[in-house]
Design an enzyme around this catalytic site. Structure first.
Site, PDB file in Angstrom:
ATOM      1  N   GLY A  88      40.694  29.978  29.282  1.00 25.52           N
ATOM      2  CA  GLY A  88      39.709  29.397  28.388  1.00 25.52           C
ATOM      3  C   GLY A  88      38.398  29.221  29.138  1.00 25.52           C
ATOM      4  O   GLY A  88      37.919  30.124  29.812  1.00 25.52           O
ATOM      5  N   SER A  89      37.847  28.056  29.038  1.00 30.76           N
ATOM      6  CA  SER A  89      36.579  27.745  29.688  1.00 30.76           C
ATOM      7  C   SER A  89      36.453  26.229  29.753  1.00 30.76           C
ATOM      8  O   SER A  89      37.008  25.528  28.913  1.00 30.76           O
ATOM      9  CB  SER A  89      35.429  28.331  28.860  1.00 30.76           C
ATOM     10  OG  SER A  89      34.200  27.803  29.279  1.00 30.76           O
ATOM     11  N   SER A  90      35.708  25.753  30.702  1.00 30.24           N
ATOM     12  CA  SER A  90      35.464  24.313  30.750  1.00 30.24           C
ATOM     13  C   SER A  90      34.707  23.849  29.509  1.00 30.24           C
ATOM     14  O   SER A  90      34.739  22.672  29.152  1.00 30.24           O
ATOM     15  CB  SER A  90      34.703  23.929  32.010  1.00 30.24           C
ATOM     16  OG  SER A  90      33.447  24.584  32.047  1.00 30.24           O
ATOM     17  N   TYR A 118      30.521  29.280  21.535  1.00 33.03           N
ATOM     18  CA  TYR A 118      31.358  29.899  22.566  1.00 33.03           C
ATOM     19  C   TYR A 118      32.655  29.106  22.737  1.00 33.03           C
ATOM     20  O   TYR A 118      33.748  29.680  22.818  1.00 33.03           O
ATOM     21  CB  TYR A 118      30.577  29.966  23.879  1.00 33.03           C
ATOM     22  CG  TYR A 118      31.373  30.453  25.055  1.00 33.03           C
ATOM     23  CD1 TYR A 118      31.728  31.790  25.156  1.00 33.03           C
ATOM     24  CD2 TYR A 118      31.759  29.579  26.061  1.00 33.03           C
ATOM     25  CE1 TYR A 118      32.462  32.247  26.249  1.00 33.03           C
ATOM     26  CE2 TYR A 118      32.482  30.018  27.147  1.00 33.03           C
ATOM     27  CZ  TYR A 118      32.837  31.352  27.238  1.00 33.03           C
ATOM     28  OH  TYR A 118      33.562  31.799  28.316  1.00 33.03           O
ATOM     29  N   LYS A 122      36.690  30.227  22.255  1.00 33.00           N
ATOM     30  CA  LYS A 122      37.724  30.061  23.282  1.00 33.00           C
ATOM     31  C   LYS A 122      38.867  29.167  22.779  1.00 33.00           C
ATOM     32  O   LYS A 122      40.035  29.437  23.041  1.00 33.00           O
ATOM     33  CB  LYS A 122      37.121  29.498  24.569  1.00 33.00           C
ATOM     34  CG  LYS A 122      36.221  30.474  25.293  1.00 33.00           C
ATOM     35  CD  LYS A 122      37.001  31.714  25.663  1.00 33.00           C
ATOM     36  CE  LYS A 122      36.228  32.661  26.529  1.00 33.00           C
ATOM     37  NZ  LYS A 122      37.044  33.825  26.925  1.00 33.00           N
TER      38      LYS A 122
END
Length: 141
Positions: A88-90, A118, A122
């Site tokens: 994923g992403s922070s 974004y 995610k």
């Protein structure tokens, strides 16, 4: 990390910076999965661009990431990969989450406005994998 994966894998579907846009081509992804036949698949691809890019092109970042996730996660499921590791992403963390953040807080608050589109893409990929597991009675994702 990529160097370690290359040393321990038979083949790569795609590597960031190396024709990453091919993950948008469903037929290409299907063909590569048929050739590589991964036991474990890592999905770490997808464009991101920092705060400025997130503010300038939120729709593009959202749609391209969603398209890649749809192609790779749906086709990985059909390929019978034993495990899919989704990065994923922070950005998916709620903006005001208590620290250290618990996993249960992931859906518990508003996202950072500058990267919301974004982050939604995610989070959707994460939910897609979890939904496939619930539907299939697996723990693949």
């Amino acid at each position: 990390m990529l160097r370690r994966l290359r040393a321990k894998t038979v083949g790569l579907l795609s590597a960031p910076g190396e024709k990453e846009n091919q993950l948008l081509d469903r037929a290409w992804v299907a063909d590569r999965l048929a050739v590589v036949k991964p036991d474990v698949l890592f999905l770490a691809g997808g464009p991101s661009g920092g705060i400025l890019e997130n503010q300038r092109k939120p729709g593009d970042l959202l749609t391209v990431n969603l398209a890649m996730e749809l192609n790779v996660l749906q086709l990985a499921r059909r390929s019978r990969a034993r495990r899919v590791v989704y990065f994923g992403s922070s950005c998916i963390c709620p903006r005001e989450a208590a620290q250290p953040m618990k996993e249960s807080a992931l859906w518990g608050g508003p996202l950072e406005p500058t990267s919301r589109a974004y982050a939604v893409a995610k989070l959707t990929g994460l939910e897609m994998g979890l939904a496939f597991d619930r539907q299939d009675g697996t723990r693949r994702f």
